[in-house]
Design an enzyme around this catalytic site. Structure first.
Site, PDB file in Angstrom:
ATOM      1  N   CYS A  47       0.902  -1.371  -0.057  1.00 51.93           N
ATOM      2  CA  CYS A  47       0.037  -0.097  -0.226  1.00 51.93           C
ATOM      3  C   CYS A  47       0.722   1.501   0.006  1.00 51.93           C
ATOM      4  O   CYS A  47       0.551   2.486  -0.352  1.00 51.93           O
ATOM      5  CB  CYS A  47      -1.064  -0.037   1.387  1.00 51.93           C
ATOM      6  SG  CYS A  47      -0.215  -0.013   2.748  1.00 51.93           S
ATOM      7  N   HIS A  89      18.759  -2.622   1.523  1.00 52.67           N
ATOM      8  CA  HIS A  89      17.584  -1.946   1.509  1.00 52.67           C
ATOM      9  C   HIS A  89      16.578  -3.069   1.581  1.00 52.67           C
ATOM     10  O   HIS A  89      15.749  -3.129   2.262  1.00 52.67           O
ATOM     11  CB  HIS A  89      17.279  -1.093   0.348  1.00 52.67           C
ATOM     12  CG  HIS A  89      15.938  -0.489   0.149  1.00 52.67           C
ATOM     13  ND1 HIS A  89      15.505   0.433   0.800  1.00 52.67           N
ATOM     14  CD2 HIS A  89      14.829  -0.952  -0.559  1.00 52.67           C
ATOM     15  CE1 HIS A  89      14.138   0.729   0.544  1.00 52.67           C
ATOM     16  NE2 HIS A  89      13.808  -0.045  -0.101  1.00 52.67           N
TER      17      HIS A  89
END
Length: 445
Positions: A47, A89
């Site tokens: 989202c 990351h």
């Protein structure tokens, strides 16, 4: 090497994240691996983020592939990641450090699901397999060995906290969507309201969600929203629909309604906020809640950062060893092919009994091992020192097609031995047959 690109909540707007989204993670991976230079690919969509990673032989090729993938997004919204940056990351994402709500549990499941989708689309090879597997393991360790997810805060619970902080919670609330986010929102709202409406395209899924909360529930379809909107003071929208679930006019008769849209793409069109009685927030409005969450979890986040530092170093060492092992394997395979061919030639020209054959074969093995011992050590040292020039040179030298025909005659003698010092009898028969005429001082040879 890996190249990555991220369009996420910390440097992109909701509109930019929506613009970056593709039909599905699987189709995104398929789109990337269809680019000729891309060997592996991985796409993660949630989202509040869309990220893509590719493995190519050259960094420029990887960047070009990702530029094309994110062509609908302005460059300022894209965080570009190199090989090591991508690996670190991914660990931070799986551990929950990059989440809007630090430490939330949903992201590690989303990374796992994206990994499965990439596998299904034939996007995962040895490089991403190792990197993503390590990231998921780090995410699991972060949650079992540190208090980073203490309290199990999520984007959905942050939405309810925002409504509570604004004094919007009343007797009834509406949750739209029966997926993971809808379930989390329903559980959070159940502690604050007397009646909970659950709306979903599938009545069965909405009914299943209703059984998970300890409060009176009413299940409705997406075409039956008028009554719950009239009753509910708070609406949390969290479907996976590709289109708006609400129309702007749907809220015309709703009265005072506090709406938090945590879906991506949006469930509620921005125009709904034009109604005076409607207060509309999206994920970006959760910053006030998540800032407090970030402060509360700063100590745990520091623990996870230390864990990532250690695991990241281990992962780089694993990649280095794997690269060196690939070259060493190619080197030995090339040498074994030469050895086998020359043994066959030599043994065919003599009358050797089994014991003699065994001695000759053992001698050939010993020669190969001794000759390759020093290069093997040098390649391992080169990997440790990041000397990729040496390793890449070795890869080209010991290509699977490499063979003795590629070696100059001078390679068969010590560098301090001239051609004039070598007679035909000094050269083994298998090699002698490939030496051009005129090499030895006897013109007849």
């Amino acid at each position: 090497m890996i190249s990555g690109a991220s369009v996420a909540h910390d440097h992109a707007t909701i509109d930019e994240i929506e613009a970056a989204a593709v039909e599905s993670q699987r189709t995104g991976v398929a789109q990337l691996v269809n680019i000729p230079c891309v060997e592996e690919a991985f796409v993660l969509q949630t989202c509040n983020r869309v990220e893509a990673y590719v493995v190519t032989g050259d960094a420029a090729d990887g960047r070009a592939a990702l530029d094309a993938f994110f062509s609908s997004v302005s460059g300022a919204a894209i965080d570009e990641l190199g090989h090591e940056g991508s690996l670190r990351h991914l660990m931070r994402v799986a551990a929950g450090l990059e989440s809007l709500v630090v430490g939330e549990d949903q992201i590690i499941g989303q990374v796992g699901a994206a990994f499965e989708d990439a596998h299904a689309a034939d996007g995962i090879g040895p490089v991403l397999e190792q990197g993503i597997t390590k990231a998921i393991r780090v995410g699991e360790r972060a949650r079992t060995e540190t208090p980073i997810n203490e309290g199990s805060v999520s984007v959905a619970s942050a939405a309810v906290s925002l409504a509570d902080a604004e004094g919007a919670l009343g007797d009834a609330a509406l949750v739209v969507g029966a997926g993971d986010m809808g379930r989390l929102a329903a559980k959070s709202l159940a502690d604050h309201v007397e009646t909970l409406y659950v709306a979903n395209r599938s009545h069965d899924r909405a009914g299943t969600l209703a059984t998970l909360v300890d409060v009176e529930t009413v299940v409705v379809g997406l075409d039956e929203l008028a009554e719950p909107l009239a009753e509910a003071s708070v609406v949390v929208a969290a479907t996976g629909s590709a289109d708006h679930v609400f129309e702007p006019g749907t809220f015309a008769e709703a009265g005072e309604t506090f709406v938090v849209d945590i879906a991506r793409p949006r469930d509620v069109p921005p125009a709904a906020a034009e109604h005076d009685a409607v207060t509309l927030h999206d994920i970006e409005a959760l910053e006030s809640v998540t800032d407090e969450n970030r402060r509360e979890r700063a100590a745990a986040a520091a623990q996870v950062e230390e864990m990532i530092d250690v695991e990241f170093a281990h992962l780089l060492e694993q990649y280095k060893r794997k690269r060196a092992d690939d070259v060493i394997s190619a080197m030995y395979e090339s040498a074994e092919r030469v050895k086998a061919r020359e043994l066959d030639t030599a043994l065919e020209r003599g009358d050797f009994d089994p014991e003699e054959r065994e001695v000759v074969e053992a001698m050939a093995d010993s020669i190969v091992n001794q000759l390759l011992s020093a290069p093997t050590k040098s390649l391992r040292d080169a990997a440790e020192e990041d000397d990729w020039s040496t390793i890449n040179t070795a890869l080209r030298l010991f290509d699977p097609e490499f063979g003795p025909e590629d070696v100059p005659v001078s390679a068969f003698a010590s560098e301090d031995v001239s051609r004039e010092d070598v007679s035909r009898e000094d050269v083994p028969p298998p090699v002698r047959d490939r030496v051009p005429s005129g090499v030895f001082e006897d013109s007849d040879d």
